[in-house]
Each structure stands twice: as C-alpha cells, then as structure tokens.
Design a protein around this motif. Structure first.
Motif, PDB file in Angstrom:
ATOM      1  N   VAL A  38      12.060  62.603-119.234  1.00 22.04           N
ATOM      2  CA  VAL A  38      12.246  61.247-119.464  1.00 22.04           C
ATOM      3  C   VAL A  38      13.294  60.766-118.729  1.00 22.04           C
ATOM      4  CG1 VAL A  38      11.669  59.105-120.752  1.00 22.04           C
ATOM      5  CG2 VAL A  38      10.434  61.324-121.115  1.00 22.04           C
ATOM      6  N   ALA A  39      13.242  59.872-117.588  1.00 21.19           N
ATOM      7  CA  ALA A  39      14.457  59.381-117.127  1.00 21.19           C
ATOM      8  C   ALA A  39      14.958  58.174-117.906  1.00 21.19           C
ATOM      9  CB  ALA A  39      14.371  59.084-115.740  1.00 21.19           C
ATOM     10  N   ASP A  40      14.124  57.305-118.210  1.00 21.54           N
ATOM     11  CA  ASP A  40      14.597  56.027-118.998  1.00 21.54           C
ATOM     12  C   ASP A  40      14.309  56.425-120.570  1.00 21.54           C
ATOM     13  OD1 ASP A  40      15.169  53.646-119.839  1.00 21.54           O
ATOM     14  OD2 ASP A  40      13.765  52.565-118.666  1.00 21.54           O
ATOM     15  N   THR A  41      15.259  56.575-121.134  1.00 22.12           N
ATOM     16  CA  THR A  41      14.928  57.085-122.355  1.00 22.12           C
ATOM     17  C   THR A  41      14.922  55.768-123.464  1.00 22.12           C
ATOM     18  OG1 THR A  41      17.257  57.229-122.949  1.00 22.12           O
ATOM     19  CG2 THR A  41      16.301  59.227-122.573  1.00 22.12           C
ATOM     20  N   MET A  42      15.526  54.837-122.961  1.00 22.96           N
ATOM     21  CA  MET A  42      15.564  53.381-123.578  1.00 22.96           C
ATOM     22  C   MET A  42      13.988  52.904-123.608  1.00 22.96           C
ATOM     23  SD  MET A  42      18.169  52.794-125.348  1.00 22.96           S
ATOM     24  CE  MET A  42      18.161  51.197-125.808  1.00 22.96           C
ATOM     25  N   GLN A  43      13.393  53.025-122.693  1.00 19.50           N
ATOM     26  CA  GLN A  43      11.985  52.640-122.400  1.00 19.50           C
ATOM     27  C   GLN A  43      11.154  53.572-123.133  1.00 19.50           C
ATOM     28  OE1 GLN A  43      11.016  49.676-121.049  1.00 19.50           O
ATOM     29  NE2 GLN A  43       8.961  50.108-121.973  1.00 19.50           N
ATOM     30  N   PHE A  44      11.357  54.681-123.148  1.00 14.88           N
ATOM     31  CA  PHE A  44      10.619  55.588-123.875  1.00 14.88           C
ATOM     32  C   PHE A  44      10.715  55.521-125.263  1.00 14.88           C
ATOM     33  CE2 PHE A  44      10.185  59.817-126.058  1.00 14.88           C
ATOM     34  CZ  PHE A  44       9.002  60.276-125.950  1.00 14.88           C
ATOM     35  N   GLY A  45      11.649  55.149-125.833  1.00 11.73           N
ATOM     36  CA  GLY A  45      12.182  54.857-127.262  1.00 11.73           C
ATOM     37  C   GLY A  45      11.222  53.449-127.721  1.00 11.73           C
ATOM     38  N   ALA A  46      11.545  52.729-126.923  1.00  3.57           N
ATOM     39  CA  ALA A  46      10.726  51.458-127.210  1.00  3.57           C
ATOM     40  C   ALA A  46       9.197  51.472-127.274  1.00  3.57           C
ATOM     41  CB  ALA A  46      10.898  50.234-126.133  1.00  3.57           C
ATOM     42  N   ASP A  47       8.644  52.365-126.316  1.00  3.45           N
ATOM     43  CA  ASP A  47       7.087  52.571-126.089  1.00  3.45           C
ATOM     44  C   ASP A  47       6.693  53.460-127.296  1.00  3.45           C
ATOM     45  OD1 ASP A  47       6.763  51.096-123.732  1.00  3.45           O
ATOM     46  OD2 ASP A  47       7.016  53.022-122.590  1.00  3.45           O
ATOM     47  N   SER A  48       7.389  54.328-127.716  1.00  5.20           N
ATOM     48  CA  SER A  48       7.213  55.185-128.692  1.00  5.20           C
ATOM     49  C   SER A  48       7.197  54.199-130.236  1.00  5.20           C
ATOM     50  CB  SER A  48       8.185  56.441-129.228  1.00  5.20           C
ATOM     51  OG  SER A  48       8.278  57.236-127.825  1.00  5.20           O
ATOM     52  N   MET A  49       8.022  53.574-130.283  1.00  3.26           N
ATOM     53  CA  MET A  49       8.167  52.707-131.487  1.00  3.26           C
ATOM     54  C   MET A  49       6.962  51.797-131.528  1.00  3.26           C
ATOM     55  SD  MET A  49       9.379  52.105-134.199  1.00  3.26           S
ATOM     56  CE  MET A  49      11.107  52.808-134.452  1.00  3.26           C
ATOM     57  N   LYS A  50       6.595  51.229-130.398  1.00  2.00           N
ATOM     58  CA  LYS A  50       5.647  50.306-130.341  1.00  2.00           C
ATOM     59  C   LYS A  50       4.158  50.998-130.861  1.00  2.00           C
ATOM     60  CE  LYS A  50       3.041  49.404-126.676  1.00  2.00           C
ATOM     61  NZ  LYS A  50       2.386  49.171-125.452  1.00  2.00           N
ATOM     62  N   HIS A  51       4.043  52.171-130.307  1.00  2.43           N
ATOM     63  CA  HIS A  51       2.828  53.053-130.718  1.00  2.43           C
ATOM     64  C   HIS A  51       2.989  53.431-132.020  1.00  2.43           C
ATOM     65  CE1 HIS A  51       0.938  52.748-126.470  1.00  2.43           C
ATOM     66  NE2 HIS A  51       2.014  53.188-125.916  1.00  2.43           N
ATOM     67  N   PHE A  52       3.892  53.807-132.517  1.00  2.00           N
ATOM     68  CA  PHE A  52       4.263  54.032-133.961  1.00  2.00           C
ATOM     69  C   PHE A  52       3.689  52.896-134.845  1.00  2.00           C
ATOM     70  CE2 PHE A  52       6.903  54.388-137.730  1.00  2.00           C
ATOM     71  CZ  PHE A  52       6.260  55.453-138.403  1.00  2.00           C
ATOM     72  N   MET A  53       4.261  51.825-134.357  1.00  2.00           N
ATOM     73  CA  MET A  53       3.665  50.741-135.333  1.00  2.00           C
ATOM     74  C   MET A  53       2.537  50.462-135.316  1.00  2.00           C
ATOM     75  SD  MET A  53       6.755  49.878-136.976  1.00  2.00           S
ATOM     76  CE  MET A  53       6.315  48.340-137.503  1.00  2.00           C
ATOM     77  N   ILE A 111      -4.418  56.164-130.180  1.00  2.00           N
ATOM     78  CA  ILE A 111      -3.395  55.846-130.171  1.00  2.00           C
ATOM     79  C   ILE A 111      -2.316  56.521-129.678  1.00  2.00           C
ATOM     80  CG2 ILE A 111      -1.647  54.692-131.404  1.00  2.00           C
ATOM     81  CD1 ILE A 111      -4.066  53.262-132.957  1.00  2.00           C
ATOM     82  N   THR A 112      -2.190  57.829-130.394  1.00  2.00           N
ATOM     83  CA  THR A 112      -1.088  58.636-130.039  1.00  2.00           C
ATOM     84  C   THR A 112      -1.043  59.387-128.409  1.00  2.00           C
ATOM     85  OG1 THR A 112      -1.223  59.663-132.544  1.00  2.00           O
ATOM     86  CG2 THR A 112      -0.129  61.128-130.936  1.00  2.00           C
ATOM     87  N   LEU A 113      -2.408  59.550-128.104  1.00  2.00           N
ATOM     88  CA  LEU A 113      -2.533  59.877-126.616  1.00  2.00           C
ATOM     89  C   LEU A 113      -2.028  58.915-125.666  1.00  2.00           C
ATOM     90  CD1 LEU A 113      -5.828  61.967-126.656  1.00  2.00           C
ATOM     91  CD2 LEU A 113      -3.413  62.795-126.810  1.00  2.00           C
ATOM     92  N   ASP A 114      -2.333  57.602-125.997  1.00  2.00           N
ATOM     93  CA  ASP A 114      -1.908  56.739-125.289  1.00  2.00           C
ATOM     94  C   ASP A 114      -0.315  56.384-125.429  1.00  2.00           C
ATOM     95  OD1 ASP A 114      -2.122  54.093-123.688  1.00  2.00           O
ATOM     96  OD2 ASP A 114      -1.809  52.926-125.477  1.00  2.00           O
ATOM     97  N   SER A 115       0.189  56.867-126.405  1.00  2.00           N
ATOM     98  CA  SER A 115       1.790  56.798-126.218  1.00  2.00           C
ATOM     99  C   SER A 115       2.364  57.760-125.593  1.00  2.00           C
ATOM    100  CB  SER A 115       2.207  56.871-127.614  1.00  2.00           C
ATOM    101  OG  SER A 115       2.195  58.226-128.377  1.00  2.00           O
ATOM    102  N   SER A 116       1.522  59.059-125.344  1.00  2.00           N
ATOM    103  CA  SER A 116       2.208  60.183-124.619  1.00  2.00           C
ATOM    104  C   SER A 116       1.902  59.989-123.215  1.00  2.00           C
ATOM    105  CB  SER A 116       1.640  61.405-125.127  1.00  2.00           C
ATOM    106  OG  SER A 116       0.369  61.678-124.970  1.00  2.00           O
ATOM    107  N   SER A 117       1.026  59.281-122.702  1.00  2.00           N
ATOM    108  CA  SER A 117       0.712  59.027-121.083  1.00  2.00           C
ATOM    109  C   SER A 117       1.562  57.995-120.577  1.00  2.00           C
ATOM    110  CB  SER A 117      -0.726  58.670-121.109  1.00  2.00           C
ATOM    111  OG  SER A 117      -0.932  57.328-121.529  1.00  2.00           O
TER     112      SER A 117
END
Length: 119
Positions: A38-53, A111-117
């Motif tokens: 993952v090149a943009d770790t900030m975006q990855f973290g934000a997306d992961s948190m969104k899907h977790f919530m 939801i989990t698969l959507d967060s990993s795509s």
C-alpha cells in the motif's frame, strides 16, 4: 613415509563471512526486505477505519433486531396452551435465528471484502 602432524596439509579454512554493511545485523537491507503493497498508508488507514465502523454499526443493529425477536418469541412461548404449540414456536424461533445469523455473516463478509478491495 608417514606424514607428521606438522606436515599434513591444513584443512581449508571456512570462507570468511561477507560483510554486513548497511544490513542492521539482520542480513536484510533496511526498507527493502518487506515490500509494502500500500503506497498511501493514510488513505488505507482511513478506509479500514470506515469499513470497521460500518461493520460495527451493522453488527449492533443486528444484535438489536435479534434481541427484539428473541423477546417476542419468549412472550409468545408464554402464551402457548399446549406442548405442541411451544415446540412449534421454539422451532420457528430457532430456524429464524439460524437464517438471521447466516444472513448477518454474509453481510459482514461483504463489508470486509469491500474494505480489502482497491477502490
């Protein structure tokens, strides 16, 4: 004539270890040993948190719905006039609960698969 100990050829010395210049003593070159996908770790973290919530909210709603259904089944069991009615209510409650949990599991996996795509 037998050779004496001093005349025998010396065993070959083990090869010298290669210098570990710039390897931090681990044998791996820093910052290149583990490729980061993952090149943009900030975006990855934000997306992961969104899907977790989103998954957490969905699970909370599911538990709330199941609790209401379970309470209604308990009150329905209390009004049964025969054991046959009680068994029918219990079987219906168990069947609905099993279907609800399977459906919830499918939603959670989606939801989990959507967060990993990649988006």
């Amino acid at each position: 004539m037998a050779q004496t100990k001093s005349q025998t050829p010396k065993a070959t010395a083990s090869p010298k270890p290669s210098p570990q210049v710039g390897t931090n003593g681990t044998g791996f070159i820093p910052n290149s040993a583990i490729p980061i996908p993952v090149a943009d770790t900030m975006q990855f973290g934000a997306d992961s948190m969104k899907h977790f919530m989103e998954a957490s909210q969905d699970m909370a709603k599911f538990y709330n719905r199941r609790l209401r259904k379970d309470i209604s089944f308990m009150s329905e069991l209390g009004t049964c006039k025969s054991p046959q009615q009680g068994v029918a209510v219990w079987c219906r409650a168990a069947s609905e609960a099993a279907h609800d949990y399977v459906d919830q599991f499918d939603r959670y996996v989606a939801i989990t698969l959507d967060s990993s795509s990649p988006e």
